[in-house]
Design a protein around this motif. Sequence first.
Motif, short mmCIF file in Angstrom:
data_model
loop_
_atom_site.label_atom_id
_atom_site.label_comp_id
_atom_site.label_asym_id
_atom_site.label_seq_id
_atom_site.Cartn_x
_atom_site.Cartn_y
_atom_site.Cartn_z
N SER A 110 56.43 -27.98 135.35
CA SER A 110 56.59 -28.48 133.99
C SER A 110 55.42 -29.36 133.60
O SER A 110 54.66 -29.82 134.44
CB SER A 110 57.88 -29.30 133.89
OG SER A 110 57.80 -30.44 134.73
N SER A 111 55.34 -29.61 132.32
CA SER A 111 54.35 -30.53 131.77
C SER A 111 54.61 -31.92 132.34
O SER A 111 55.74 -32.25 132.72
CB SER A 111 54.52 -30.55 130.25
OG SER A 111 53.92 -31.68 129.70
N GLU A 112 53.57 -32.74 132.37
CA GLU A 112 53.74 -34.12 132.85
C GLU A 112 54.76 -34.88 132.01
O GLU A 112 55.36 -35.83 132.48
CB GLU A 112 52.41 -34.86 132.84
CG GLU A 112 51.50 -34.44 133.96
CD GLU A 112 50.25 -35.29 134.03
OE1 GLU A 112 50.20 -36.17 134.91
OE2 GLU A 112 49.35 -35.05 133.21
N GLN A 113 54.97 -34.45 130.77
CA GLN A 113 55.96 -35.12 129.91
C GLN A 113 57.38 -34.98 130.46
O GLN A 113 58.26 -35.71 130.05
CB GLN A 113 55.90 -34.55 128.49
CG GLN A 113 54.64 -34.97 127.75
CD GLN A 113 54.56 -34.37 126.38
OE1 GLN A 113 54.57 -33.16 126.22
NE2 GLN A 113 54.50 -35.23 125.39
N CYS A 114 57.58 -34.07 131.40
CA CYS A 114 58.91 -33.87 131.98
C CYS A 114 59.10 -34.63 133.29
O CYS A 114 60.15 -34.52 133.92
CB CYS A 114 59.16 -32.38 132.21
SG CYS A 114 59.24 -31.42 130.69
N THR A 164 55.48 -21.82 119.19
CA THR A 164 56.23 -21.23 118.08
C THR A 164 57.31 -22.20 117.62
O THR A 164 58.15 -22.63 118.41
CB THR A 164 56.89 -19.90 118.51
OG1 THR A 164 55.87 -19.04 119.01
CG2 THR A 164 57.58 -19.23 117.35
N ASN A 165 57.29 -22.53 116.33
CA ASN A 165 58.30 -23.42 115.78
C ASN A 165 59.68 -22.79 115.87
O ASN A 165 59.83 -21.57 115.75
CB ASN A 165 57.99 -23.75 114.31
CG ASN A 165 56.73 -24.56 114.18
OD1 ASN A 165 56.48 -25.47 114.97
ND2 ASN A 165 55.91 -24.23 113.20
N CYS A 208 53.46 -21.32 113.67
CA CYS A 208 52.68 -21.78 114.82
C CYS A 208 52.38 -23.27 114.77
O CYS A 208 51.98 -23.79 113.74
CB CYS A 208 51.36 -21.01 114.89
SG CYS A 208 51.61 -19.23 115.05
N SER A 209 52.57 -23.91 115.90
CA SER A 209 52.28 -25.33 116.03
C SER A 209 50.88 -25.51 116.61
O SER A 209 50.45 -24.74 117.47
CB SER A 209 53.30 -25.97 116.97
OG SER A 209 52.93 -27.28 117.28
N LYS A 210 50.18 -26.52 116.15
CA LYS A 210 48.85 -26.82 116.69
C LYS A 210 48.97 -27.35 118.11
O LYS A 210 48.13 -27.10 118.97
CB LYS A 210 48.17 -27.85 115.79
CG LYS A 210 46.76 -28.24 116.21
CD LYS A 210 46.17 -29.27 115.28
CE LYS A 210 46.64 -30.60 115.75
NZ LYS A 210 46.01 -31.77 115.30
N ASP A 211 50.02 -28.10 118.36
CA ASP A 211 50.27 -28.70 119.67
C ASP A 211 51.43 -27.99 120.36
O ASP A 211 52.32 -27.45 119.70
CB ASP A 211 50.61 -30.19 119.51
CG ASP A 211 49.48 -30.96 118.87
OD1 ASP A 211 48.34 -30.81 119.32
OD2 ASP A 211 49.74 -31.70 117.89
N PRO A 212 51.45 -28.01 121.70
CA PRO A 212 52.56 -27.35 122.39
C PRO A 212 53.89 -28.02 122.07
O PRO A 212 53.95 -29.23 121.85
CB PRO A 212 52.21 -27.52 123.88
CG PRO A 212 51.18 -28.57 123.95
CD PRO A 212 50.50 -28.63 122.61
N ILE A 213 54.92 -27.21 122.02
CA ILE A 213 56.27 -27.71 121.77
C ILE A 213 56.94 -27.77 123.15
O ILE A 213 57.27 -26.75 123.74
CB ILE A 213 57.03 -26.79 120.82
CG1 ILE A 213 56.28 -26.75 119.48
CG2 ILE A 213 58.47 -27.25 120.64
CD1 ILE A 213 56.73 -25.67 118.53
N ILE A 214 57.09 -29.00 123.68
CA ILE A 214 57.56 -29.19 125.05
C ILE A 214 59.02 -29.64 125.07
O ILE A 214 59.39 -30.60 124.39
CB ILE A 214 56.68 -30.21 125.79
CG1 ILE A 214 55.24 -29.71 125.82
CG2 ILE A 214 57.22 -30.47 127.19
CD1 ILE A 214 54.24 -30.73 126.32
N THR A 215 59.82 -28.92 125.85
CA THR A 215 61.21 -29.27 126.07
C THR A 215 61.46 -29.15 127.57
O THR A 215 61.12 -28.15 128.17
CB THR A 215 62.15 -28.29 125.33
OG1 THR A 215 61.70 -28.12 124.00
CG2 THR A 215 63.56 -28.81 125.31
N CYS A 216 62.05 -30.16 128.16
CA CYS A 216 62.29 -30.18 129.60
C CYS A 216 63.67 -29.57 129.89
O CYS A 216 64.67 -30.01 129.32
CB CYS A 216 62.23 -31.61 130.13
SG CYS A 216 60.69 -32.43 129.66
N HIS A 217 63.70 -28.57 130.76
CA HIS A 217 64.95 -27.87 131.06
C HIS A 217 65.39 -27.98 132.51
O HIS A 217 66.57 -28.17 132.77
CB HIS A 217 64.83 -26.39 130.67
CG HIS A 217 64.60 -26.18 129.22
ND1 HIS A 217 65.61 -26.27 128.29
CD2 HIS A 217 63.46 -25.93 128.53
CE1 HIS A 217 65.11 -26.05 127.09
NE2 HIS A 217 63.81 -25.85 127.20
#
Length: 132
Positions: free
Chosen positions: A111-115, A70-71, A96-105
Motif C-alpha cells: 500500500s501507499s505510505e498513507q496507509c 478515476t473519480n 480523471c484525478s490529477k492526484d492518486p485517489i488512495i483508500t486503505c483496504h
Amino acid sequence: DEHSSLTGLRVKTLGGADFPGGYHFHRKKEIDFMKDVATGKHVPYLLHMSWTTNKSNKLLFFKQMGLWYTNKRCEAGMGVSEADKVTEGGLAKACCSKDPIITCHYADKPSSEQCKNSDAPNIDNKGKPFWK
C-alpha cells in the motif's frame, strides 16, 4: 511455444522490475521491492494485477497502492456521454484525478505510505502488516 516454433516468431518477456505483476504484489518475498514501488523509489512502467482473485480486489489493491486516478462518480458505470455532459472538459476532466485517489483496504497487502497507520483489516489468513 508451438506457434512460435512453427512460424519462426521469437518471443520475449517483459522484465519483472519494470513490468511487475500480481506475482510481485502478493508474494512476501517481494516485500522490499513493493515497498520501493509504494514509496516511489522505483516507478515501474506498468503494474499488472495478475494472480488476484477477482476484479473487485484488483480495484481495491490499485486504490491502496496509490495507482488509481478515476473519480468515484465515473467508476460506478457512468456512461461516456453522461460524463461528457458533466463538465466542459469532457470525459477526462470529469473522471480523471490529477492526484492518486488512495483508500486503505487491507493492512497485509502492499500500500501507499498513507496507509501505514491505517486500521484496515488483513485479507489473508495469518497475514502480517505490510508496513511493520
